[in-house]
Write an enzyme that holds these catalytic residues in place. Structure first.
Site, mmCIF file in Angstrom:
data_model
loop_
_atom_site.group_PDB
_atom_site.id
_atom_site.type_symbol
_atom_site.label_atom_id
_atom_site.label_comp_id
_atom_site.label_asym_id
_atom_site.label_seq_id
_atom_site.Cartn_x
_atom_site.Cartn_y
_atom_site.Cartn_z
ATOM 1 N N ASP A 1 -12.036 -21.861 -72.410
ATOM 2 C CA ASP A 1 -13.216 -22.535 -72.964
ATOM 3 C C ASP A 1 -13.843 -21.737 -74.108
ATOM 4 O OD1 ASP A 1 -14.366 -20.397 -71.659
ATOM 5 O OD2 ASP A 1 -15.614 -21.593 -70.300
ATOM 6 N N ASP B 1 -17.154 -6.521 -68.456
ATOM 7 C CA ASP B 1 -17.770 -7.373 -67.433
ATOM 8 C C ASP B 1 -17.299 -7.027 -66.018
ATOM 9 O OD1 ASP B 1 -15.188 -8.290 -67.888
ATOM 10 O OD2 ASP B 1 -15.816 -10.197 -68.740
ATOM 11 N N GLU C 1 -20.075 -17.454 -71.543
ATOM 12 C CA GLU C 1 -19.609 -18.840 -71.476
ATOM 13 C C GLU C 1 -20.217 -19.661 -72.617
ATOM 14 O OE1 GLU C 1 -17.216 -19.509 -69.699
ATOM 15 O OE2 GLU C 1 -17.486 -19.259 -67.546
ATOM 16 N N HIS D 1 -14.666 -18.469 -74.044
ATOM 17 C CA HIS D 1 -15.564 -17.356 -73.726
ATOM 18 C C HIS D 1 -14.931 -16.017 -74.091
ATOM 19 C CE1 HIS D 1 -13.769 -17.349 -69.441
ATOM 20 N NE2 HIS D 1 -13.552 -16.129 -69.870
#
Ligand code: GLP
Length: 260
Positions: free
Chosen positions: A136, A67, A143, A138
């Site tokens: 979270d 990413d 996400e 990811h």
């Protein structure tokens, strides 16, 4: 998922590095999927040490990073381009032409993403994908609520991830909203996944990803569907796993031929 719990992040990183070094040893033109963040820094340091001290050869290795932030040029200090060069590429003998990192400055993002997927396919696919995990859940920048079949594309960060990554930018308000990330489908196509997680702030996401239901609301849980996924954890990241003792016993009693 194979769960490997080590006392410290250093020991877990050394073990993961040994596994990756073995893969490169067996296949010198291996294709590595790479992650950023604080978690893999020790893994890269160990791979650098293996290159410098033990001759681990990266000259034929190809890499694809997961990413990058949209709008950051490669020389921005918080860019993942800068991170990778600082922590890994400038210390090893990799051919710069074999390094692939999503281009946060791409003018046509959908076309860039389609080409990125084609480039991975043209190299024969990813042999081993390194992953961290967000608080979270990811992976990459996929996400919660990301499609479990997604491919490389633009994503919008959650407020929580922007706040987690604020130290790299000197404030959450300076963290870009948009990113390019390999998709969950892209990650799942790799032949092996190595998930690293250290520290108490990852314990909840690890518990839900390893022992909870497979759900897009906890993207790393999809690794339960991957045929060869290995989670390298330290004791604190593993502290909420109900079967931690079982995982430790399994690892300690692996048959000799399964060890790395
Ligand atoms: C970042 C990256 C992920 C990384 C995760 C955890 O946002 N895009 O690839 O795994 O967040 O980061 P850290 O290792 O710093 O906790």
């Amino acid at each position: 998922m194979e769960v490997i719990i080590q006392p410290t992040p250093e020991e877990a990183s050394r073990l993961a590095a040994r596994l990756i070094a073995g893969i490169i040893g067996a296949k010198p033109d291996a294709v590595l999927g790479l992650a950023t963040g604080r978690t893999p820094v020790m893994l890269y340091a160990e791979l650098v040490r293996l290159h410098q001290r033990e001759g681990l050869d990266f000259s034929r290795v190809t890499t694809f990073n997961l990413d990058e932030y949209v709008g950051l040029s490669p020389d921005h200090p918080a860019s993942y381009h800068a991170f990778m060069h600082e922590h890994f590429f400038r210390h090893i003998n990799i051919d710069p032409g074999r390094i692939h990192i999503p281009d946060g400055m791409a003018s046509d993002i959908p076309s860039f993403c389609a080409t990125y997927e084609e480039d991975i396919r043209a190299e024969g696919g990813i042999d081993v994908q390194i992953l961290g995990i967000g608080t979270d859940g990811h992976v990459g920048f996929n996400e919660p609520s990301s499609s479990l079949a997604s491919r490389t594309r633009i994503k919008t960060l959650t407020a929580r991830t922007r706040s987690d990554n604020a130290p790299d930018f000197g404030g959450a308000d300076k963290v870009p909203h948009h990113v390019i990330t390999a998709g969950i489908g892209t990650i799942m196509d790799s032949r092996m996944c190595i998930l690293l997680a250290f520290g108490e702030n990852k314990a909840d996401a690890i518990n839900r990803s390893v022992e909870g239901p497979v759900t897009a609301m906890m993207p790393a849980s999809v690794l339960q569907m991957h045929p060869v996924a290995k989670a390298f954890l330290d004791g604190t990241a593993a502290s909420k796993l109900s079967r931690a003792n079982y995982y430790k016993w399994v690892y300690d009693h692996k048959p000799e031929w399964q060890r790395f």
